[in-house]
Scaffold this active site. Structure first.
Site, short mmCIF file in Angstrom:
data_model
loop_
_atom_site.label_atom_id
_atom_site.label_comp_id
_atom_site.label_asym_id
_atom_site.label_seq_id
_atom_site.Cartn_x
_atom_site.Cartn_y
_atom_site.Cartn_z
N LYS A 120 0.82 -1.21 0.00
CA LYS A 120 0.00 0.00 0.00
C LYS A 120 0.85 1.27 0.00
O LYS A 120 0.43 2.29 -0.54
CB LYS A 120 -0.95 0.01 1.21
CG LYS A 120 -1.80 -1.26 1.35
CD LYS A 120 -2.64 -1.56 0.14
CE LYS A 120 -3.11 -3.00 0.13
NZ LYS A 120 -3.69 -3.42 -1.14
N GLU A 204 -1.94 7.18 8.24
CA GLU A 204 -2.78 8.05 7.42
C GLU A 204 -3.66 8.90 8.32
O GLU A 204 -4.13 8.43 9.35
CB GLU A 204 -3.73 7.20 6.55
CG GLU A 204 -3.24 6.90 5.17
CD GLU A 204 -4.28 6.12 4.37
OE1 GLU A 204 -5.46 6.05 4.77
OE2 GLU A 204 -3.88 5.56 3.34
N ARG A 296 -8.18 -7.35 -8.90
CA ARG A 296 -9.01 -8.53 -9.17
C ARG A 296 -10.40 -8.09 -9.62
O ARG A 296 -10.74 -6.90 -9.54
CB ARG A 296 -9.17 -9.33 -7.87
CG ARG A 296 -9.78 -8.49 -6.77
CD ARG A 296 -10.36 -9.27 -5.61
NE ARG A 296 -11.21 -8.42 -4.81
CZ ARG A 296 -10.81 -7.64 -3.81
NH1 ARG A 296 -9.54 -7.59 -3.49
NH2 ARG A 296 -11.66 -6.88 -3.17
C1 MV4 Z 1 -9.73 4.86 6.28
C2 MV4 Z 1 -10.81 5.42 7.00
C3 MV4 Z 1 -10.64 6.70 7.47
N1 MV4 Z 1 -9.50 7.35 7.24
N2 MV4 Z 1 -8.61 5.56 6.09
C4 MV4 Z 1 -11.62 0.50 5.71
C5 MV4 Z 1 -11.41 -0.45 4.59
C6 MV4 Z 1 -10.09 -0.10 4.05
N3 MV4 Z 1 -10.00 -0.37 2.64
C7 MV4 Z 1 -9.91 1.33 4.38
N4 MV4 Z 1 -10.87 1.65 5.40
C8 MV4 Z 1 -10.90 2.88 5.95
N5 MV4 Z 1 -9.80 3.63 5.78
C9 MV4 Z 1 -8.51 6.77 6.57
N6 MV4 Z 1 -7.37 7.45 6.39
C10 MV4 Z 1 -11.95 4.68 7.19
C11 MV4 Z 1 -12.00 3.40 6.70
C12 MV4 Z 1 -13.20 2.69 6.97
C13 MV4 Z 1 -14.03 2.29 5.96
C14 MV4 Z 1 -13.73 2.53 4.63
C15 MV4 Z 1 -14.55 2.11 3.63
C16 MV4 Z 1 -15.71 1.43 3.97
C17 MV4 Z 1 -16.02 1.17 5.27
C18 MV4 Z 1 -15.20 1.59 6.28
C19 MV4 Z 1 -15.54 1.33 7.60
C20 MV4 Z 1 -14.71 1.76 8.58
C21 MV4 Z 1 -13.54 2.42 8.27
#
Ligand code: MV4
Length: 505
Positions: A120, A204, A296
């Site tokens: 990442k 982040e 994917r």
């Molecule tokens: C985050 C975030 C807030 N801030 N990154 C969760 C899945 C992963 N692919 C990345 N995720 C998140 N990253 C930052 N900098 C909040 C989430 C996150 C989230 C993101 C997408 C869909 C659902 C989520 C549920 C909780 C937290």
């Protein structure tokens, strides 16, 4: 690049996605080869494929994740290509390499692109070089607590610790203030090592209640990349998506063009080929931030297919065969709205625990603009070893409101007897006024869940109605035909969606 004709393809997966790939093969005139673990002898993908081979005991590590076995079966069967589906080995560069080494065409990106996007922080460096917006944070793994503390002061709190090899929410940790940093780093590194075999983590800035919006891309091996617009996947619970849709009710034409262009540039820079998805977080001010790229086919790909009319698996097969993209960006058009609900064998009223067992009754929804991508059938026993996804219910409507009404109708038609499913919760989510208004965020489900009625309440009210009807009957009145509850057949009885009386009141 030379053309590599695909005449026979091994599907290195199970369940609904294996069925989806087998269907695409049949339409393309490709002979399909299924593989199955001892728990999957009777699985639908085995029944549907042209040929099927056993690959070992039920645990995935000894079957669906066993690279050497899969390659050996592909060779033995005379396959010339392998489709990994999603999950299992889909984003495993070593598997893609093993296929290539055995002279098999891997229906997916080149190993180098899987590696680049699998790290990442490497993906973030690509985004930085291209000027694609992303969340403030580190571009390398943080090696020491002191380095992390210094970086965290720059980034600002709250922040997230994420596994460099992670993705999909695993190994993430929210840190609200400096005092929590050290302990959080320790647990995050531990979790990352356990889950991904590598303890590297990066930082982040934390985006509060973001939307999750992702862009579908297709790239061929002739240097062409197109995007097929976005999917919104904000309706999740513990990083498990429940409902996905295309288009996002939040994205307008200009934003789609900007996000799509960013996704295409990322794919191009990574040397990407085949179908891929670029994930973004979107904040309330419509700022989008690059998150990661999934190398994917995704579970939720059908909503994009329904709105663009493009068969993503067929395009994957064409691309893998060395053919140029069948569509140019100017040809991509979005029509109407599609919604997907994931039907899982889980008990949403019992802690969302898996609910394996025999499906004694099944009636899938059908009818106009309804698609059932299922991996099961009546009489099938859902094994306890794998993901709980039984089927995906996808509907299309001329606009979002129509699609929502259609999904409510289809969910009311869908009957699964014998195992518990997520259907009753999905039915209530799609009818929620905030969902209807497109007020989505990743906090939606947790906010709404407490207000969702449990089936015991519903069963109680049915018992009351039954008692009233019995009393009517006793008094000599004729009552409506009663459901034949004794048979528990899914074909016998469908409760009214909403009574005519309620509608016209
Ligand atoms: C985050 C975030 C807030 N801030 N990154 C969760 C899945 C992963 N692919 C990345 N995720 C998140 N990253 C930052 N900098 C909040 C989430 C996150 C989230 C993101 C997408 C869909 C659902 C989520 C549920 C909780 C937290």
């Amino acid at each position: 690049m030379t053309s590599r004709r695909i005449g026979k393809l091994l599907v290195a997966n199970r369940g609904e996605i294996a069925v989806r790939v087998i269907r695409a093969c049949r339409e393309a005139g490709i002979v399909s080869v299924a593989v199955f673990s001892e728990a999957d002898r009777e699985a639908l993908h085995v029944l549907m494929a042209d040929e099927a081979y056993p690959i070992g005991p039920p645990p995935a590590a000894e079957s669906y994740l066993a690279i050497e076995k899969l390659v050996a079966v592909a060779k033995k069967a005379g396959a010339d290509a392998v489709h990994p589906g999603y999950g299992f080995l889909a984003e495993n560069a070593a598997f893609a390499e093993a296929c290539a080494a055995a002279g098999l065409t891997f229906v997916g990106p080149p190993p180098a692109a899987i590696v680049a996007m699998g790290d990442k922080t490497a993906a973030r460096r690509i985004a930085r070089d291209l000027g694609v917006p992303m969340v403030a944070g580190t571009l390398e793994a943080v090696v020491s607590d002191a380095a992390a503390r210094a970086a965290a002061r720059e980034i600002g709190y709250p922040l997230m610790i994420k596994a460099a090899r992670g993705g999909g929410g695993k190994g993430m940790r929210l840190v609200r203030q400096e005092g929590e940093l050290e302990a959080a780093l320790r647990t995050a590194r531990h979790e990352a090592a356990a889950a991904f075999g590598e303890s590297a983590v990066y930082l982040e800035h934390y985006v509060v209640e973001p939307r999750h919006i992702e862009i579908q891309v297709l790239a061929d091996c002739h240097g062409r990349v197109v995007h097929l617009g976005e999917r919104e996947c904000s309706i999740q619970r513990r990083h498990q998506k429940l409902i996905e849709e295309c288009p996002s009710p939040f994205v307008d034409t200009a934003m789609r063009r900007r996000m799509g262009e960013a996704a295409c540039r990322l794919a191009m820079a990574a040397g990407y080929v085949n179908a891929g998805t670029v994930e973004f977080l979107v904040d309330a001010e419509r700022n989008f931030y690059f998150l990661e790229m999934n190398t994917r086919l995704q579970v939720e790909h059908p909503v994009t297919e329904m709105v663009t009319g493009i068969d993503l698996v067929r395009e994957q097969l064409r691309i893998a065969a060395g053919e140029p993209l069948g569509v140019a960006q100017a040809d991509v058009a979005w029509r109407g709205a599609a919604i997907e609900c994931r039907i899982n064998a889980e008990d949403p009223f019992g802690g969302w625990l898996p609910s394996p067992g025999t499906i004694t009754g099944l009636r899938a929804a059908t009818g106009p603009w309804v698609r059932d991508d299922s991996g099961v059938y009546e009489g099938y026993t859902v094994p306890r070893f794998y993901d709980t996804l039984l089927a995906k219910l996808i509907v299309w409507g001329a606009d979002r409101a129509t699609a929502i009404e259609r999904m409510a109708r289809a969910l009311a038609e869908y009957k699964v007897v014998g195992v518990r499913t997520t259907i009753p919760v999905l039915a209530q989510l799609v009818k929620h006024p905030d969902f209807g208004a497109g007020r989505l965020s990743t906090g939606f489900v947790d906010r709404i869940l407490p207000s969702i009625r449990t089936p015991s309440g519903k069963q109680r009210s049915i018992a009351v109605i039954a008692a009233v009807l019995a009393e009517y009957e006793r008094l000599g009145h004729r009552t409506i035909a009663e459901p034949d509850a004794a048979t528990r057949s899914p074909w016998r009885w469908s409760p009214p969606l909403q009574s005519w009386r309620e509608r016209t009141r």
